[in-house]
Design an enzyme around this catalytic site. Sequence first.
Site: not given
Length: 400
Positions: A179-180
Amino acid sequence: MTDGSKGALTGVVVLDLSRILAGPTATQMLGDLGATVYKIENPKTGGDDTRAWGPPYAETQDGNSDLSAYFMAANRNKYSIPADLSTKEGRDLVQAIAAQADIVVENYKPGGLEKYGLDHATLCAAHPGLVYCSISGFGQTGPNRDKPGYDLMAQGYGGIMSLTGDPEGAPTKVGVGIADVMCGMYACIAILAALRHRDATGEGQHIDLALVDTQMAWLINEGTNYLTSGQNPRRRGNAHPNIVPYDVFATRDGHVIVAVGNDQQFQRFCQAVQRPDLAQDTRYQTNAQRIKYRNILTKELSATLTKLDRDAIIETLQAVKVPCGPIHTVADALASDQAQARDAVVNMPRDDTTAGNVQLLGNPIKFSKTPVQYHRAPPRFGQDAHLIPGLLKGPKPPQN
């Protein structure tokens, strides 16, 4: 580490106020493309949080490494500039860099930089051509804007964990901070688009990106499966929701990936594994039918493949152009002949006071005219403090 060519972003200056992974991923990409990146790090905390996210650490002569493997994954091609934003001196330094910068990237909580006069409204008003990118967990608006955001929370909130893992097991996060990383990639795309607009019009802008927003955006087919059908997707382990067989199968000596993408491939697959009866079975003639009878077909194929050797299956299927392959460990993948041919690993000499090199994952982008730059290994904390007097005077940035 380069052939002397200038990068596509040579001359672009980035003020990096980010830490952890999403923002640093974006700014490392900009640095790889040739931009000059000044990473601001807080001397009170010893810099970016991830410097302490180890072991493992790179070895140093003093034995006190702040170069964790995690930190090094997203912080090459940057200058480490110590600055305490709670002091006037620290704020003056950052504002001086902002006056030279084309891009600012930050991942403070929404509103967190206002008290320092470094928020987007203040800096963009002072420097109308500035491209200012804010990254946060939930974005600058909405009911959750003030909640902290970490990758695990974004994966949970954004739905991907509900799709990942064993069908009978617990929801599972992806093995890396995806996600990052994906938020950082979206940030880089947005920054480059805004930079082109700025170059055409002289007008900068504010970019608002959230981990949760971007994670929802890359639900891709499972997201649109739900929107189209109204049926909530469920975990299928390694199986594909829309294609059968597209899965991992046990063999006599390991596991193999089989990725049958169309009906013609299925026919060839059945012949290759000596199951022509499956190719002739009316239940499996089309992909839609194979999805309907997924469980029965999967059991039949599992019973067949578990009696065969992995390498023999791969060789046989590749010969008839059916997509298949092994499941590599990280060591296998990075040592493969393909990885070596494509420079998946780069060896960067350290330019601090310690001896030795560091190995890092290479940038996958291959340019024909402006190759990716590997000019600075991840820096020790405050390694480039000697640049501060010049930065306060607003000099031409160091050349990459």
